[in-house]
Each structure stands twice: as structure tokens, then as C-alpha cells.
Scaffold this motif. Structure first.
Motif, mmCIF file in Angstrom:
data_model
loop_
_atom_site.group_PDB
_atom_site.id
_atom_site.type_symbol
_atom_site.label_atom_id
_atom_site.label_comp_id
_atom_site.label_asym_id
_atom_site.label_seq_id
_atom_site.Cartn_x
_atom_site.Cartn_y
_atom_site.Cartn_z
ATOM 1 N N ALA A 133 3.380 14.091 -6.233
ATOM 2 C CA ALA A 133 3.221 12.710 -5.777
ATOM 3 C C ALA A 133 3.304 12.608 -4.258
ATOM 4 O O ALA A 133 2.483 11.935 -3.625
ATOM 5 N N LEU A 134 4.279 13.281 -3.670
ATOM 6 C CA LEU A 134 4.438 13.224 -2.223
ATOM 7 C C LEU A 134 3.249 13.869 -1.522
ATOM 8 O O LEU A 134 2.724 13.323 -0.532
ATOM 9 N N ASN A 135 2.799 15.006 -2.023
ATOM 10 C CA ASN A 135 1.624 15.654 -1.442
ATOM 11 C C ASN A 135 0.400 14.743 -1.521
ATOM 12 O O ASN A 135 -0.397 14.665 -0.579
ATOM 13 N N ALA A 136 0.234 14.056 -2.656
ATOM 14 C CA ALA A 136 -0.923 13.178 -2.836
ATOM 15 C C ALA A 136 -0.860 11.964 -1.918
ATOM 16 O O ALA A 136 -1.867 11.585 -1.297
ATOM 17 N N VAL A 137 0.310 11.341 -1.837
ATOM 18 C CA VAL A 137 0.439 10.166 -0.965
ATOM 19 C C VAL A 137 0.305 10.570 0.501
ATOM 20 O O VAL A 137 -0.324 9.868 1.293
ATOM 21 N N ASP A 138 0.843 11.713 0.868
ATOM 22 C CA ASP A 138 0.647 12.206 2.238
ATOM 23 C C ASP A 138 -0.838 12.420 2.526
ATOM 24 O O ASP A 138 -1.314 12.179 3.641
ATOM 25 N N ALA A 139 -1.584 12.876 1.519
ATOM 26 C CA ALA A 139 -3.007 13.172 1.725
ATOM 27 C C ALA A 139 -3.810 11.918 2.045
ATOM 28 O O ALA A 139 -4.752 11.964 2.846
ATOM 29 N N VAL A 140 -3.468 10.790 1.429
ATOM 30 C CA VAL A 140 -4.213 9.550 1.708
ATOM 31 C C VAL A 140 -3.547 8.713 2.789
ATOM 32 O O VAL A 140 -4.146 7.785 3.321
ATOM 33 N N SER A 141 -2.296 9.046 3.119
ATOM 34 C CA SER A 141 -1.565 8.459 4.250
ATOM 35 C C SER A 141 -1.763 6.951 4.390
ATOM 36 O O SER A 141 -2.329 6.467 5.378
ATOM 37 N N PRO A 142 -1.295 6.173 3.418
ATOM 38 C CA PRO A 142 -1.510 4.725 3.495
ATOM 39 C C PRO A 142 -0.713 4.075 4.620
ATOM 40 O O PRO A 142 0.455 4.402 4.851
ATOM 41 N N ALA A 143 -1.352 3.159 5.307
ATOM 42 C CA ALA A 143 -0.694 2.388 6.360
ATOM 43 C C ALA A 143 -0.193 1.078 5.782
ATOM 44 O O ALA A 143 -0.674 0.615 4.739
ATOM 45 N N PRO A 144 0.786 0.457 6.435
ATOM 46 C CA PRO A 144 1.280 -0.836 5.943
ATOM 47 C C PRO A 144 0.141 -1.846 5.798
ATOM 48 O O PRO A 144 -0.699 -1.987 6.691
ATOM 49 N N GLY A 145 0.116 -2.514 4.659
ATOM 50 C CA GLY A 145 -0.898 -3.527 4.414
ATOM 51 C C GLY A 145 -2.162 -3.014 3.761
ATOM 52 O O GLY A 145 -2.968 -3.811 3.273
ATOM 53 N N GLU A 146 -2.363 -1.698 3.733
ATOM 54 C CA GLU A 146 -3.544 -1.156 3.074
ATOM 55 C C GLU A 146 -3.386 -1.207 1.556
ATOM 56 O O GLU A 146 -2.272 -1.189 1.026
ATOM 57 N N THR A 147 -4.518 -1.250 0.856
ATOM 58 C CA THR A 147 -4.511 -1.285 -0.596
ATOM 59 C C THR A 147 -4.792 0.106 -1.147
ATOM 60 O O THR A 147 -5.770 0.748 -0.753
ATOM 61 N N VAL A 148 -3.914 0.561 -2.049
ATOM 62 C CA VAL A 148 -4.029 1.892 -2.632
ATOM 63 C C VAL A 148 -4.086 1.768 -4.149
ATOM 64 O O VAL A 148 -3.217 1.133 -4.758
ATOM 65 N N LEU A 149 -5.094 2.373 -4.750
ATOM 66 C CA LEU A 149 -5.210 2.437 -6.200
ATOM 67 C C LEU A 149 -4.585 3.741 -6.688
ATOM 68 O O LEU A 149 -4.931 4.814 -6.198
ATOM 69 N N ILE A 150 -3.667 3.646 -7.658
ATOM 70 C CA ILE A 150 -3.078 4.835 -8.268
ATOM 71 C C ILE A 150 -3.473 4.847 -9.733
ATOM 72 O O ILE A 150 -3.029 4.000 -10.516
ATOM 73 N N GLY A 210 -13.426 -2.966 -1.982
ATOM 74 C CA GLY A 210 -12.943 -1.634 -2.327
ATOM 75 C C GLY A 210 -11.561 -1.384 -1.761
ATOM 76 O O GLY A 210 -11.099 -2.093 -0.851
ATOM 77 N N VAL A 211 -10.882 -0.394 -2.290
ATOM 78 C CA VAL A 211 -9.537 -0.072 -1.823
ATOM 79 C C VAL A 211 -9.621 0.890 -0.641
ATOM 80 O O VAL A 211 -10.597 1.611 -0.472
ATOM 81 N N HIS A 212 -8.587 0.860 0.178
ATOM 82 C CA HIS A 212 -8.559 1.778 1.324
ATOM 83 C C HIS A 212 -8.385 3.228 0.882
ATOM 84 O O HIS A 212 -8.896 4.145 1.538
ATOM 85 N N ALA A 213 -7.663 3.425 -0.208
ATOM 86 C CA ALA A 213 -7.384 4.786 -0.676
ATOM 87 C C ALA A 213 -7.139 4.772 -2.176
ATOM 88 O O ALA A 213 -6.746 3.757 -2.748
ATOM 89 N N ALA A 214 -7.365 5.914 -2.797
ATOM 90 C CA ALA A 214 -7.100 6.058 -4.226
ATOM 91 C C ALA A 214 -6.445 7.405 -4.485
ATOM 92 O O ALA A 214 -6.837 8.427 -3.905
ATOM 93 N N VAL A 215 -5.449 7.390 -5.363
ATOM 94 C CA VAL A 215 -4.773 8.603 -5.825
ATOM 95 C C VAL A 215 -5.157 8.784 -7.282
ATOM 96 O O VAL A 215 -4.783 7.973 -8.136
ATOM 97 N N HIS A 216 -5.890 9.838 -7.565
ATOM 98 C CA HIS A 216 -6.439 10.076 -8.900
ATOM 99 C C HIS A 216 -5.583 11.114 -9.616
ATOM 100 O O HIS A 216 -5.665 12.309 -9.338
ATOM 101 N N LEU A 217 -4.747 10.647 -10.548
ATOM 102 C CA LEU A 217 -3.867 11.508 -11.325
ATOM 103 C C LEU A 217 -4.350 11.630 -12.762
ATOM 104 O O LEU A 217 -3.984 12.574 -13.463
ATOM 105 N N VAL A 228 -13.226 3.233 -4.026
ATOM 106 C CA VAL A 228 -12.788 3.429 -2.640
ATOM 107 C C VAL A 228 -13.857 2.896 -1.699
ATOM 108 O O VAL A 228 -15.049 3.203 -1.852
ATOM 109 N N ALA A 229 -13.453 2.109 -0.725
ATOM 110 C CA ALA A 229 -14.393 1.577 0.251
ATOM 111 C C ALA A 229 -14.983 2.707 1.094
ATOM 112 O O ALA A 229 -14.341 3.748 1.298
ATOM 113 N N ASP A 230 -16.185 2.512 1.575
ATOM 114 C CA ASP A 230 -16.788 3.491 2.473
ATOM 115 C C ASP A 230 -15.852 3.734 3.656
ATOM 116 O O ASP A 230 -15.301 2.789 4.241
ATOM 117 N N GLY A 231 -15.659 5.011 3.977
ATOM 118 C CA GLY A 231 -14.750 5.356 5.068
ATOM 119 C C GLY A 231 -13.305 5.480 4.634
ATOM 120 O O GLY A 231 -12.435 5.724 5.483
#
Length: 308
Positions: A133-150, A210-217, A228-231
Motif C-alpha cells: 500500500a505504501l509503495n503504491a501510494v508513494d508511486a502516485v504521490s497524491p497532493a492535498p485536494g487531489e482525487t484518488v481512486l482506489i 477524471g481522477v488525478h490518480a488511481a491505485v489498482h489493487l 484517470v484524467a489525461d496527465g
């Protein structure tokens, strides 16, 4: 010693009497007190890791461990007999596992001391899932206020990932069915719980662009990456790589759990400080591992712990 092992491909793991292993050079022998079940264990039991690992029968199941150093091998100076440790069995072959009274592990990788304030049961359920989990969240590095799909938020890895992403200030959308699953992920910090049916439409209601980042488990990789949004950023622990990532400017990575001593210590410190909860759904004694495996193949919320 007592150990839960399977003796050939196609056989179910059973409680067995096996010799106590000895620590090789650079290893410590751990008297195991606690462990937990992970998806990796089911993959090993099903023979799905043929060609990836050599199977040395009988194969003892179990990746997570927490216990006490019982002996040290040649060249080990950082850990001493009697110290409480936890981590992940990271051996080059499948043979020794943690569903046993003793396991020999690399003293320099996959193990660290249990800090004061962390009990053995929670430590035994933290290593592999927490690291992934930590490796995955570090990989997408969400910033405050960003939307992340898990996607796959209700399992062991997902339960940690929800907490870790929310702690960084992200708005977490977690896959969970209405009822107990939704209550579980929102209690961990998810802002939204969305069912797996109609996932695209529901996520688009929350994040139209779209979401800023997604963690696909878990779940359908193309569907999750398509949200995931472009970019944006996408990471997968189940080896899915979106084919359109480059065209859309999506930074895509695949994650293999890397339980360095530093990562394990970081997770343990977060638990002790109250920033991270180890979500244990149920505990089992070593002779009950067969039932734990059956329960794991159903839909569980969080971790299934094993007391040795």
C-alpha cells in the motif's frame, strides 16, 4: 515444529510436523508469534508462481511474521537473540514460510524491530500489505485536494492504501458495495464509496474530468485506468499496464512490494502514532489456517490474522 505446509502441487496445506530450520549466514531465526494471510499465499498454494519461484517441498505458507529472534547466523550483528521483530519472508525460493513456529529470514532485508507500542498481532498483519500500500501510494504521490481512486479498497492492501492516501489530504474514492463495505472504507478515511457495478458512471459523477490518480489493487484494469484524467498517475499491484498511457500522458507504474527495513519502520511508526490502523477482521490459531484460507477466498474486510 508445527507448520502449515503443502507437500506437492495440487495438495491443500495441512498442519505438519517439520524440522526447525537453522539460520544461514546473514540470517536470523525467528520464533514466530503472529502472521496473517495474503493473496500471495493463495498464489503459492495454487501453483501459480511456478516459473517465478522454485518450490522446495514441503512448502510452508505465510509471508508476514512477527516474533522474537531465537538465533543469529554468521555475520549478523544488527539483530540479537531476544529482540522482537516483524516483517516479510523474502526468500529466493518457496519453502520456508511464517505459518510455522520458526522461520529463518534475511537479517538485512524484510525485517525490522517491533517498536514499543506495537503489539505482535498487529505487527504480524502489517508487513506485506502495508508495504504494498505504501509503495503504491508513494508511486502516485497524491497532493492535498487531489482525487484518488482506489480499486480493491476493502482488502488488506486497500485498507492501508485508503488511510495512507487520505492522510496526505487526498479525496479518496474507494470501491465498496453499500452497507458494511462502504462503512468500512469511509471509517478509514474514504470520502466516497462506489460500487463495482456501474463504476465508471459513479466515478464520473464525483470527478467529471477524471481522477488525478488511481491505485489498482483489484478490478478491471482498463476500466480503472480509463477513469484517470489525461496527465494523471496510475499504479497497479496486479501487473496491469494501460496500453494508452503514453498517448494520454498518464504516468503508469506497476508495483512489487519492497519491504525494506526503512519502509517497515515507517509503517510501524505510523501505527504507534495512531496515524495508521491495522484493520484485523478476524483472528485464527495455527490449526485453523484452513478455515482462514476458506474465509479469505470470500470477500473479507481488512486482514485475517494468524496466531502461532
Amino acid at each position: 515444529m508445527r507448520a502449515v505446509a503443502f507437500h506437492d502441487f495440487g495438495e491443500a496445506p495441512v498442519l505438519s510436523g517439520l524440522p526447525v530450520p537453522g539460520p544461514g549466514a546473514g540470517e536470523v531465526l525467528v520464533r514466530v508469534g503472529a502472521s496473517s494471510l495474503n493473496g500471495f499465499d493463495l498464489g503459492a498454494m495454487g501453483g501459480f508462481l511456478k516459473g517465478v519461484y522454485e518450490y522446495e517441498f514441503p512448502v510452508v505458507v505465510g509471508k508476514d511474521f512477527a516474533g522474537t529472534v531465537a538465533a543469529v547466523g554468521e555475520g549478523v550483528s544488527d539483530l540479537a537473540v531476544g529482540e522482537a521483530v516483524f516483517g516479510v519472508v523474502m526468500r529466493p525460493t518457496l519453502g520456508q514460510g511464517a505459518f510455522a513456529e520458526y522461520v529463518a529470514v534475511n537479517a538485512a532485508y524484510g525485517v525490522t524491530r517491533i517498536p514499543e507500542g506495537l503489539d505482535e498481532t498487529r505487527a504480524g498483519a502489517l508487513g506485506l500489505a502495508g508495504t504494498a500500500a505504501l509503495n503504491a501510494v508513494d508511486a502516485v504521490s497524491p497532493a492535498p485536494g487531489e482525487t484518488v481512486l482506489i480499486s480493491g479498497a476493502t482488502g488488506g492492501v486497500g485498507a492501508f492504501a485508503v488511510q495512507l492516501a487520505a492522510a496526505r489530504g487526498a479525496r479518496v474514492i474507494a470501491t465498496a458495495e453499500p452497507g458494511a463495505e462502504a462503512a468500512f472504507v469511509t471509517a478509514l478515511g474514504a470520502a466516497h464509496a462506489v460500487g463495482r457495478t456501474g463504476l465508471t458512471a459513479r466515478v464520473r459523477e464525483i470527478a467529471p474530468g477524471g481522477v488525478h490518480a488511481a491505485v489498482h489493487l483489484a478490478g478491471d484494469g482498463p476500466t480503472v485506468s480509463g477513469l484517470v484524467a489525461d496527465g494523471g498517475r496510475f499504479t497497479s499491484t496486479v501487473h496491469f499496464a494501460p496500453g494508452d498511457a503514453d498517448a494520454r500522458g498518464v504516468k503508469a507504474t506497476t508495483i512489487m512490494s519492497d519491504p525494506t527495513p526503512e519502509t517497515l519502520a515507517r509503517l510501524a511508526a505510523d501505527v504507534v502514532a495512531g496515524r495508521l490502523r491495522v484493520p484485523i477482521a478476524r483472528g485464527y490459531a495455527l490449526p485453523e489456517v484452513a478455515q482462514a484460507i476458506t474465509d479469505f477466498t470470500g470477500r473479507t474486510l481488512g486482514k485475517l490474522a494468524v496466531t502461532v
